[in-house]
Design a protein around this motif. Structure first.
Motif, PDB file in Angstrom:
ATOM      1  N   LYS A  74       2.591   8.441  -5.297  1.00 24.29           N
ATOM      2  CA  LYS A  74       2.144   8.196  -6.677  1.00 24.29           C
ATOM      3  C   LYS A  74       3.209   7.556  -7.554  1.00 24.29           C
ATOM      4  N   SER A  88       0.769   5.885  -0.492  1.00 23.28           N
ATOM      5  CA  SER A  88       0.154   7.155  -0.892  1.00 23.28           C
ATOM      6  C   SER A  88       1.106   7.902  -1.824  1.00 23.28           C
ATOM      7  N   LYS A 102      -3.479   3.669  -0.962  1.00 21.28           N
ATOM      8  CA  LYS A 102      -4.091   2.847  -2.008  1.00 21.28           C
ATOM      9  C   LYS A 102      -3.423   1.469  -2.021  1.00 21.28           C
ATOM     10  N   LEU A 116      -7.061   0.935   5.978  1.00 19.37           N
ATOM     11  CA  LEU A 116      -7.632   1.734   4.891  1.00 19.37           C
ATOM     12  C   LEU A 116      -8.777   2.634   5.350  1.00 19.37           C
ATOM     13  N   THR A 146      -7.341   7.297   4.284  1.00 16.54           N
ATOM     14  CA  THR A 146      -7.957   7.131   2.956  1.00 16.54           C
ATOM     15  C   THR A 146      -7.029   7.537   1.811  1.00 16.54           C
ATOM     16  N   ASP A 147      -5.874   8.118   2.154  1.00 15.12           N
ATOM     17  CA  ASP A 147      -4.906   8.467   1.104  1.00 15.12           C
ATOM     18  C   ASP A 147      -4.143   7.245   0.607  1.00 15.12           C
ATOM     19  N   VAL A 161       0.858  -1.190   0.000  1.00 16.39           N
ATOM     20  CA  VAL A 161       0.000   0.000   0.000  1.00 16.39           C
ATOM     21  C   VAL A 161       0.889   1.233   0.000  1.00 16.39           C
TER      22      VAL A 161
END
Length: 330
Positions: free
Chosen positions: A123, A121, A205, A198, A202-203, A119
Protein backbone atom coordinates in the motif's frame (compact mmCIF):
# COMPACT_ATOMS: atom_id res chain seq x y z
CA UNK A 1 -3.62 -20.85 -109.26
CA UNK A 2 -0.40 -22.43 -108.04
CA UNK A 3 1.01 -18.94 -107.43
CA UNK A 4 -2.07 -17.94 -105.39
CA UNK A 5 -1.82 -21.15 -103.33
CA UNK A 6 1.88 -20.54 -102.74
CA UNK A 7 1.19 -16.97 -101.60
CA UNK A 8 -1.57 -18.16 -99.21
CA UNK A 9 0.70 -20.83 -97.72
CA UNK A 10 3.44 -18.27 -97.25
CA UNK A 11 1.04 -15.95 -95.42
CA UNK A 12 -0.18 -18.77 -93.17
CA UNK A 13 3.36 -19.74 -92.25
CA UNK A 14 4.26 -16.11 -91.51
CA UNK A 15 1.15 -15.66 -89.33
CA UNK A 16 1.88 -18.92 -87.52
CA UNK A 17 5.42 -17.84 -86.76
CA UNK A 18 4.20 -14.41 -85.59
CA UNK A 19 1.64 -15.96 -83.23
CA UNK A 20 4.25 -18.39 -81.91
CA UNK A 21 6.71 -15.60 -81.20
CA UNK A 22 3.96 -13.55 -79.56
CA UNK A 23 3.10 -16.48 -77.28
CA UNK A 24 6.72 -16.94 -76.30
CA UNK A 25 7.07 -13.22 -75.60
CA UNK A 26 3.94 -13.31 -73.44
CA UNK A 27 5.35 -16.25 -71.52
CA UNK A 28 8.54 -14.32 -70.91
CA UNK A 29 6.53 -11.33 -69.64
CA UNK A 30 4.87 -13.40 -66.89
CA UNK A 31 7.09 -12.66 -63.91
CA UNK A 32 7.36 -14.61 -60.71
CA UNK A 33 6.06 -12.59 -57.73
CA UNK A 34 8.68 -10.87 -55.58
CA UNK A 35 8.98 -12.63 -52.20
CA UNK A 36 9.02 -10.24 -49.25
CA UNK A 37 10.33 -11.62 -45.95
CA UNK A 38 8.64 -10.10 -42.89
CA UNK A 39 9.62 -11.12 -39.36
CA UNK A 40 8.67 -10.45 -35.74
CA UNK A 41 9.56 -11.92 -32.34
CA UNK A 42 7.04 -13.76 -30.18
CA UNK A 43 4.89 -11.44 -28.07
CA UNK A 44 3.15 -8.15 -28.77
CA UNK A 45 5.11 -7.36 -31.96
CA UNK A 46 3.89 -10.64 -33.48
CA UNK A 47 0.29 -9.86 -32.52
CA UNK A 48 0.52 -6.79 -34.76
CA UNK A 49 0.92 -9.02 -37.85
CA UNK A 50 -0.84 -12.20 -36.67
CA UNK A 51 -4.00 -11.69 -38.74
CA UNK A 52 -1.92 -10.79 -41.81
CA UNK A 53 0.14 -13.95 -41.39
CA UNK A 54 -3.00 -16.12 -41.44
CA UNK A 55 -4.98 -14.40 -44.19
CA UNK A 56 -1.97 -13.20 -46.21
CA UNK A 57 -3.89 -10.55 -48.17
CA UNK A 58 -2.37 -9.16 -51.35
CA UNK A 59 -0.51 -6.06 -50.26
CA UNK A 60 0.42 -5.16 -53.82
CA UNK A 61 0.13 -7.02 -57.10
CA UNK A 62 3.30 -8.87 -58.02
CA UNK A 63 4.44 -9.48 -54.44
CA UNK A 64 4.19 -12.47 -52.11
CA UNK A 65 4.72 -11.90 -48.39
CA UNK A 66 6.27 -14.57 -46.18
CA UNK A 67 5.66 -13.99 -42.46
CA UNK A 68 8.14 -15.45 -39.94
CA UNK A 69 7.68 -15.73 -36.17
CA UNK A 70 10.87 -16.03 -34.16
CA UNK A 71 10.70 -17.46 -30.64
CA UNK A 72 13.09 -14.85 -29.21
CA UNK A 73 14.42 -11.39 -29.93
CA UNK A 74 17.92 -12.88 -30.19
CA UNK A 75 16.81 -15.18 -33.03
CA UNK A 76 15.19 -12.22 -34.78
CA UNK A 77 18.37 -10.19 -34.30
CA UNK A 78 20.34 -12.90 -36.10
CA UNK A 79 17.96 -12.70 -39.07
CA UNK A 80 18.30 -8.92 -39.17
CA UNK A 81 22.08 -8.91 -38.91
CA UNK A 82 22.24 -11.39 -41.78
CA UNK A 83 19.91 -8.99 -43.66
CA UNK A 84 17.58 -11.93 -44.29
CA UNK A 85 14.45 -9.87 -43.57
CA UNK A 86 13.09 -7.11 -45.80
CA UNK A 87 10.73 -5.81 -43.14
CA UNK A 88 10.67 -6.55 -39.42
CA UNK A 89 9.10 -5.51 -36.15
CA UNK A 90 11.85 -5.29 -33.55
CA UNK A 91 12.57 -3.84 -30.10
CA UNK A 92 13.41 -0.18 -30.65
CA UNK A 93 16.98 -0.51 -29.46
CA UNK A 94 17.49 -3.33 -31.99
CA UNK A 95 16.51 -0.88 -34.73
CA UNK A 96 19.45 1.27 -33.66
CA UNK A 97 21.83 -1.71 -33.52
CA UNK A 98 20.71 -2.88 -36.98
CA UNK A 99 21.37 0.55 -38.46
CA UNK A 100 24.71 1.03 -36.71
CA UNK A 101 25.96 -2.43 -37.66
CA UNK A 102 24.58 -2.90 -41.19
CA UNK A 103 23.68 0.61 -42.46
CA UNK A 104 20.88 -1.17 -44.32
CA UNK A 105 17.84 -0.81 -42.07
CA UNK A 106 15.71 2.25 -41.41
CA UNK A 107 12.86 3.06 -39.04
CA UNK A 108 9.49 3.41 -40.75
CA UNK A 109 7.46 3.93 -37.60
CA UNK A 110 6.47 2.80 -34.12
CA UNK A 111 4.28 -0.27 -33.76
CA UNK A 112 3.79 -0.15 -30.00
CA UNK A 113 4.56 2.18 -27.14
CA UNK A 114 5.65 0.92 -23.72
CA UNK A 115 3.55 -1.94 -22.34
CA UNK A 116 5.21 -2.42 -18.93
CA UNK A 117 3.31 -1.75 -15.71
CA UNK A 118 4.21 -1.31 -12.06
CA UNK A 119 2.14 -3.68 -9.91
CA UNK A 120 2.20 -4.05 -6.15
CA UNK A 121 0.33 -5.35 -3.13
CA UNK A 122 2.27 -2.90 -0.95
CA UNK A 123 0.00 0.00 0.00
CA UNK A 124 2.97 2.34 0.39
CA UNK A 125 3.90 2.05 -3.31
CA UNK A 126 2.15 4.74 -5.36
CA UNK A 127 4.22 5.08 -8.52
CA UNK A 128 7.58 4.90 -10.23
CA UNK A 129 8.95 7.47 -7.81
CA UNK A 130 10.45 7.88 -4.35
CA UNK A 131 7.80 5.52 -2.88
CA UNK A 132 10.01 2.68 -4.17
CA UNK A 133 12.90 3.60 -1.84
CA UNK A 134 13.74 0.73 0.47
CA UNK A 135 11.52 -1.67 -1.49
CA UNK A 136 12.39 -4.85 -3.37
CA UNK A 137 11.24 -4.42 -6.96
CA UNK A 138 11.16 -7.14 -9.61
CA UNK A 139 12.04 -6.44 -13.24
CA UNK A 140 13.40 -8.32 -16.24
CA UNK A 141 16.67 -7.94 -18.15
CA UNK A 142 19.29 -6.38 -15.89
CA UNK A 143 21.09 -3.67 -17.86
CA UNK A 144 18.72 -4.07 -20.81
CA UNK A 145 15.99 -1.75 -22.04
CA UNK A 146 13.20 -2.63 -19.51
CA UNK A 147 15.67 -1.95 -16.70
CA UNK A 148 17.23 1.15 -18.26
CA UNK A 149 13.82 2.67 -19.03
CA UNK A 150 12.83 2.51 -15.37
CA UNK A 151 16.24 3.73 -14.22
CA UNK A 152 15.98 6.72 -16.59
CA UNK A 153 12.56 7.65 -15.18
CA UNK A 154 13.83 7.51 -11.60
CA UNK A 155 16.98 9.47 -12.46
CA UNK A 156 14.91 12.21 -14.10
CA UNK A 157 12.91 12.47 -10.86
CA UNK A 158 16.14 12.56 -8.82
CA UNK A 159 15.40 9.23 -7.15
CA UNK A 160 18.59 7.38 -6.20
CA UNK A 161 18.24 3.86 -7.64
CA UNK A 162 20.78 2.53 -5.15
CA UNK A 163 18.11 2.91 -2.47
CA UNK A 164 15.97 0.31 -4.29
CA UNK A 165 16.69 -3.42 -4.17
CA UNK A 166 16.14 -4.83 -7.66
CA UNK A 167 15.29 -8.48 -8.18
CA UNK A 168 15.96 -9.32 -11.81
CA UNK A 169 14.46 -12.19 -13.81
CA UNK A 170 15.60 -13.31 -17.24
CA UNK A 171 12.07 -13.86 -18.53
CA UNK A 172 8.67 -12.32 -17.83
CA UNK A 173 7.35 -15.77 -16.90
CA UNK A 174 9.93 -16.04 -14.09
CA UNK A 175 8.94 -12.65 -12.69
CA UNK A 176 5.26 -13.55 -12.91
CA UNK A 177 5.93 -16.71 -10.89
CA UNK A 178 7.58 -14.71 -8.10
CA UNK A 179 4.74 -12.20 -7.93
CA UNK A 180 2.00 -14.82 -8.23
CA UNK A 181 3.35 -16.75 -5.23
CA UNK A 182 3.93 -13.60 -3.11
CA UNK A 183 7.70 -14.07 -3.12
CA UNK A 184 7.72 -10.52 -4.41
CA UNK A 185 5.14 -7.85 -3.63
CA UNK A 186 6.21 -5.30 -6.26
CA UNK A 187 7.29 -5.70 -9.88
CA UNK A 188 7.36 -4.19 -13.35
CA UNK A 189 5.54 -6.57 -15.69
CA UNK A 190 4.75 -6.38 -19.43
CA UNK A 191 1.48 -7.21 -21.10
CA UNK A 192 0.14 -9.75 -21.93
CA UNK A 193 1.91 -11.53 -19.03
CA UNK A 194 0.41 -8.95 -16.67
CA UNK A 195 -3.20 -9.90 -17.40
CA UNK A 196 -2.42 -13.54 -16.63
CA UNK A 197 -0.67 -12.54 -13.39
CA UNK A 198 -3.63 -10.53 -12.13
CA UNK A 199 -5.85 -13.62 -12.34
CA UNK A 200 -3.35 -15.58 -10.21
CA UNK A 201 -2.83 -13.00 -7.46
CA UNK A 202 -5.82 -10.75 -6.83
CA UNK A 203 -3.95 -8.81 -4.13
CA UNK A 204 -1.79 -7.18 -6.77
CA UNK A 205 -2.92 -3.83 -8.13
CA UNK A 206 -1.79 -1.98 -11.24
CA UNK A 207 -0.17 1.15 -9.82
CA UNK A 208 0.84 2.87 -13.07
CA UNK A 209 2.06 2.32 -16.60
CA UNK A 210 5.72 2.89 -17.36
CA UNK A 211 4.68 4.55 -20.63
CA UNK A 212 2.22 6.89 -18.90
CA UNK A 213 4.90 7.83 -16.39
CA UNK A 214 7.32 8.47 -19.25
CA UNK A 215 4.79 10.87 -20.81
CA UNK A 216 4.45 12.79 -17.54
CA UNK A 217 8.12 12.90 -16.61
CA UNK A 218 9.56 13.66 -20.05
CA UNK A 219 6.59 15.74 -21.23
CA UNK A 220 5.89 14.04 -24.53
CA UNK A 221 2.67 12.94 -26.18
CA UNK A 222 3.27 9.29 -27.06
CA UNK A 223 5.61 7.95 -24.40
CA UNK A 224 8.56 5.79 -25.39
CA UNK A 225 8.75 3.55 -28.49
CA UNK A 226 8.92 -0.09 -27.42
CA UNK A 227 8.44 -1.83 -30.80
CA UNK A 228 9.61 -0.51 -34.14
CA UNK A 229 8.91 -1.23 -37.80
CA UNK A 230 12.14 -1.35 -39.79
CA UNK A 231 12.62 -1.76 -43.54
CA UNK A 232 15.73 -2.86 -45.39
CA UNK A 233 16.99 0.21 -47.24
CA UNK A 234 18.10 -1.66 -50.36
CA UNK A 235 14.69 -3.36 -50.63
CA UNK A 236 12.78 -0.13 -50.02
CA UNK A 237 14.79 1.70 -52.66
CA UNK A 238 13.73 -0.82 -55.31
CA UNK A 239 10.18 -1.34 -54.01
CA UNK A 240 8.94 1.95 -52.54
CA UNK A 241 5.32 1.43 -53.59
CA UNK A 242 5.17 -1.96 -51.88
CA UNK A 243 6.64 -0.53 -48.67
CA UNK A 244 4.05 2.26 -48.69
CA UNK A 245 1.24 -0.25 -49.22
CA UNK A 246 2.56 -2.53 -46.49
CA UNK A 247 2.68 0.33 -43.99
CA UNK A 248 -0.96 1.15 -44.72
CA UNK A 249 -1.94 -2.51 -44.44
CA UNK A 250 -0.12 -2.86 -41.11
CA UNK A 251 -1.74 0.30 -39.74
CA UNK A 252 -5.21 -1.00 -40.66
CA UNK A 253 -4.42 -4.41 -39.17
CA UNK A 254 -3.33 -2.92 -35.84
CA UNK A 255 -6.55 -0.90 -35.68
CA UNK A 256 -8.49 -4.11 -36.36
CA UNK A 257 -6.56 -5.89 -33.60
CA UNK A 258 -7.46 -3.21 -31.06
CA UNK A 259 -11.12 -3.28 -32.07
CA UNK A 260 -11.40 -7.08 -32.33
CA UNK A 261 -9.15 -8.58 -29.64
CA UNK A 262 -10.97 -11.93 -29.56
CA UNK A 263 -10.48 -12.58 -33.29
CA UNK A 264 -6.96 -11.14 -33.15
CA UNK A 265 -6.13 -13.47 -30.28
CA UNK A 266 -7.30 -16.48 -32.30
CA UNK A 267 -5.10 -15.41 -35.22
CA UNK A 268 -2.16 -14.95 -32.85
CA UNK A 269 -2.52 -18.49 -31.51
CA UNK A 270 -2.62 -19.88 -35.07
CA UNK A 271 0.50 -17.88 -35.92
CA UNK A 272 2.26 -19.50 -32.98
CA UNK A 273 2.32 -16.57 -30.56
CA UNK A 274 2.74 -17.77 -26.98
CA UNK A 275 -0.49 -16.29 -25.64
CA UNK A 276 -3.91 -17.70 -24.84
CA UNK A 277 -6.53 -16.07 -27.04
CA UNK A 278 -8.88 -15.05 -24.16
CA UNK A 279 -5.95 -13.35 -22.43
CA UNK A 280 -5.50 -10.87 -25.26
CA UNK A 281 -9.09 -9.65 -24.75
CA UNK A 282 -8.15 -8.65 -21.19
CA UNK A 283 -4.75 -7.30 -22.15
CA UNK A 284 -5.49 -5.31 -25.32
CA UNK A 285 -6.29 -1.99 -23.62
CA UNK A 286 -2.90 -1.98 -21.91
CA UNK A 287 -0.78 -3.23 -24.83
CA UNK A 288 -0.44 0.23 -26.41
CA UNK A 289 -0.38 -1.29 -29.90
CA UNK A 290 -0.52 1.61 -32.31
CA UNK A 291 1.19 2.50 -35.55
CA UNK A 292 2.79 5.95 -35.64
CA UNK A 293 4.65 6.88 -38.85
CA UNK A 294 8.20 7.97 -38.24
CA UNK A 295 7.46 11.50 -39.42
CA UNK A 296 5.25 11.91 -36.35
CA UNK A 297 7.53 10.35 -33.72
CA UNK A 298 11.18 11.21 -34.45
CA UNK A 299 11.50 13.12 -31.18
CA UNK A 300 10.27 10.06 -29.26
CA UNK A 301 13.22 8.08 -30.63
CA UNK A 302 15.74 10.84 -30.06
CA UNK A 303 14.73 11.24 -26.42
CA UNK A 304 14.55 7.50 -25.80
CA UNK A 305 17.87 6.72 -27.46
CA UNK A 306 19.64 9.50 -25.55
CA UNK A 307 18.25 8.12 -22.29
CA UNK A 308 19.47 4.61 -23.13
CA UNK A 309 22.88 5.94 -24.18
CA UNK A 310 23.44 7.61 -20.81
CA UNK A 311 23.20 4.18 -19.13
CA UNK A 312 24.56 1.66 -21.63
CA UNK A 313 25.70 2.49 -25.17
CA UNK A 314 25.89 -1.22 -26.07
CA UNK A 315 22.11 -1.53 -26.18
CA UNK A 316 22.15 0.93 -29.10
CA UNK A 317 25.08 -0.62 -30.96
CA UNK A 318 27.54 1.92 -29.58
CA UNK A 319 25.90 5.26 -30.36
CA UNK A 320 22.71 7.16 -31.07
CA UNK A 321 22.06 6.68 -34.82
CA UNK A 322 22.15 9.66 -37.15
CA UNK A 323 19.17 11.11 -39.05
CA UNK A 324 19.55 8.67 -41.93
CA UNK A 325 18.03 5.95 -39.79
CA UNK A 326 14.61 7.46 -40.43
CA UNK A 327 12.86 6.17 -43.54
CA UNK A 328 11.20 8.73 -45.80
CA UNK A 329 8.32 7.35 -47.86
CA UNK A 330 8.66 8.06 -51.56
Amino acid sequence: MKKIFAVLMSLLITLSLAVGCSSKNNEKEVKEPVTVNVGAPDGLPAIAIAKLSQENPEVKEGYKVKYTLEATSDALSTDVMKEALDIAIVPSNMASIAYNKTSNYQIAGTVGMGSFYLVSSDKDVNGLNSSLKGKEVGNIGKGLTPDITVQALLKEQKVDSSTIKYNYSNEASDLVSLLATNKLSTGIVPEPALSGLLTKNTDLKVICGVNDTWKDVFKNENGYPQSTLIVKSSFAKENPEFVSSFIKTLDENIKYTNENPKEAGESAVKFGVNIKAPLLVKAIDRTNLKFIPIGDCKDDYTNYYNSLLSFNSKVLGGKVPDENIYYAEK
